[in-house]
Scaffold this motif. Sequence first.
Motif, mmCIF file in Angstrom:
data_model
loop_
_atom_site.group_PDB
_atom_site.id
_atom_site.type_symbol
_atom_site.label_atom_id
_atom_site.label_comp_id
_atom_site.label_asym_id
_atom_site.label_seq_id
_atom_site.Cartn_x
_atom_site.Cartn_y
_atom_site.Cartn_z
ATOM 1 N N ASP A 128 -1.348 -2.150 6.207
ATOM 2 C CA ASP A 128 -0.788 -0.873 6.659
ATOM 3 C C ASP A 128 -1.365 0.303 5.872
ATOM 4 O OD1 ASP A 128 0.759 -2.214 8.494
ATOM 5 O OD2 ASP A 128 2.556 -2.254 7.232
ATOM 6 N N PHE A 129 -1.709 0.062 4.601
ATOM 7 C CA PHE A 129 -2.206 1.148 3.756
ATOM 8 C C PHE A 129 -3.684 1.437 3.979
ATOM 9 C CE2 PHE A 129 -3.998 2.477 -0.456
ATOM 10 C CZ PHE A 129 -3.473 3.764 -0.438
ATOM 11 N N PRO A 137 -5.663 2.289 6.554
ATOM 12 C CA PRO A 137 -6.078 3.551 7.207
ATOM 13 C C PRO A 137 -5.845 4.773 6.320
ATOM 14 C CG PRO A 137 -4.811 2.183 8.722
ATOM 15 C CD PRO A 137 -4.676 1.570 7.367
ATOM 16 N N GLU A 138 -4.726 4.783 5.593
ATOM 17 C CA GLU A 138 -4.448 5.898 4.693
ATOM 18 C C GLU A 138 -5.454 5.940 3.548
ATOM 19 O OE1 GLU A 138 -2.131 8.359 5.068
ATOM 20 O OE2 GLU A 138 -1.958 7.425 7.046
ATOM 21 N N LEU A 139 -5.840 4.760 3.074
ATOM 22 C CA LEU A 139 -6.865 4.686 2.032
ATOM 23 C C LEU A 139 -8.166 5.298 2.527
ATOM 24 C CD1 LEU A 139 -7.808 3.610 -0.776
ATOM 25 C CD2 LEU A 139 -8.472 1.508 0.400
ATOM 26 N N ARG A 172 -8.554 7.615 4.836
ATOM 27 C CA ARG A 172 -8.427 9.076 4.910
ATOM 28 C C ARG A 172 -8.488 9.698 3.519
ATOM 29 N NH1 ARG A 172 -5.520 7.805 9.761
ATOM 30 N NH2 ARG A 172 -3.683 7.063 8.629
ATOM 31 N N GLY A 173 -7.851 9.051 2.570
ATOM 32 C CA GLY A 173 -7.907 9.550 1.195
ATOM 33 C C GLY A 173 -9.308 9.463 0.618
ATOM 34 N N VAL A 187 -4.701 15.536 -1.331
ATOM 35 C CA VAL A 187 -4.304 14.241 -0.773
ATOM 36 C C VAL A 187 -5.504 13.298 -0.759
ATOM 37 C CG1 VAL A 187 -3.089 13.091 1.112
ATOM 38 C CG2 VAL A 187 -2.664 15.510 0.658
ATOM 39 N N LYS A 231 -2.556 9.273 -1.863
ATOM 40 C CA LYS A 231 -2.146 8.368 -0.791
ATOM 41 C C LYS A 231 -1.449 7.136 -1.364
ATOM 42 C CE LYS A 231 -3.890 10.321 3.004
ATOM 43 N NZ LYS A 231 -3.056 10.718 4.174
ATOM 44 N N GLU A 236 2.391 5.976 -0.681
ATOM 45 C CA GLU A 236 2.696 4.646 -0.174
ATOM 46 C C GLU A 236 3.695 3.932 -1.076
ATOM 47 O OE1 GLU A 236 2.765 1.247 2.120
ATOM 48 O OE2 GLU A 236 1.903 3.210 2.605
ATOM 49 N N SER A 250 7.194 5.343 -0.600
ATOM 50 C CA SER A 250 7.853 5.037 0.680
ATOM 51 C C SER A 250 8.182 3.560 0.851
ATOM 52 C CB SER A 250 6.974 5.503 1.847
ATOM 53 O OG SER A 250 5.744 4.798 1.857
ATOM 54 N N PRO A 290 -1.337 -0.662 -3.070
ATOM 55 C CA PRO A 290 -2.074 0.606 -2.935
ATOM 56 C C PRO A 290 -2.907 0.967 -4.151
ATOM 57 C CG PRO A 290 0.286 1.011 -3.100
ATOM 58 C CD PRO A 290 0.119 -0.449 -2.901
#
Length: 216
Positions: free
Chosen positions: A10-11, A13-15, A17-18, A169, A174, A178, A181, A188
Motif C-alpha cells: 500500500d505504501f 505508490p506513496e513512496l 511520489r515522495g 512531502v 511520506k 504512513e 496513519s 515505510p
Amino acid sequence: MTWNWDVAKDFLPELGRGLLITLEATALGSILAFALGLVWAMAFRSPTRFVRWPVAAVVEFIRNTPLLVQLFFFYYVLPTWDIKFSALTTGVIALGLHYSTYTAEVYRAGIDGVPNGQWEAATALSLSRGRTWTAVILPQAIRRVVPALGNYVIAMLKDSPMLALIGVVDMLQKARAEGASSFQYIEPYTMVGIAFIVIAYPASLLMRALERRLGH
C-alpha cells in the motif's frame, strides 16, 4: 514485530511520489550549487580584493553554518521580512546555497590544476578575460572535477530528508505520514532507506569509476 507485506504494498505508490519530490529537490539543488559554486570560484580569482574578500567571508560563513539552521532561517525567518517561498523552493535554495560553498572549492582546485601555460597561451593570443575563462580554462577545469561534483550530488541526496522538517512531502515525509496513519513504522522507513541505497550506492560506484578513468 513482523514485516507486513500488505502495508509495504500500500505504501509503494506513496513512496514513488515522495521519490519524485526527493529527486526534484536534489536535481534543482545541484544545478543551483553548480552555478553558484562556479561564481564563487571565479570570484576567488578576481584581481581585486574588494571582490575576493567579501566572497570568501560569505562562503566561509555559509560553509560553517549547519544546513538545518540555514533551512529553518530561510523558512521561518525570511517570511518576517516578507520574503516567502514554498517549502520545496526553500529547500532547493538552502541545499543549493549550502553545497555551493563546497563545489566552489572543487572548482577552485580544478582551476588551479590548469597549467600556467594555458593562461599564458590565452594572453599570447590576445583573448579577452571572458573568452579565456569560457574557451580555455573552464573546459579543462570542469573535466577534472566531475567526479567530485558527482559525490556532492550524492551527499545532497542524502541530506534531502531534512526538507521534511519544513513540510516538503518527500520520501521521509511520506513514511512519517504512513506511520502516523497505520501505526506501522518498520515497512515505510525501511523502504525509504532501501530507496536511498538503491539510488546512492550505484551512483557512488559510477563516480569512483569515472574518477579512476579521468585519473589515467
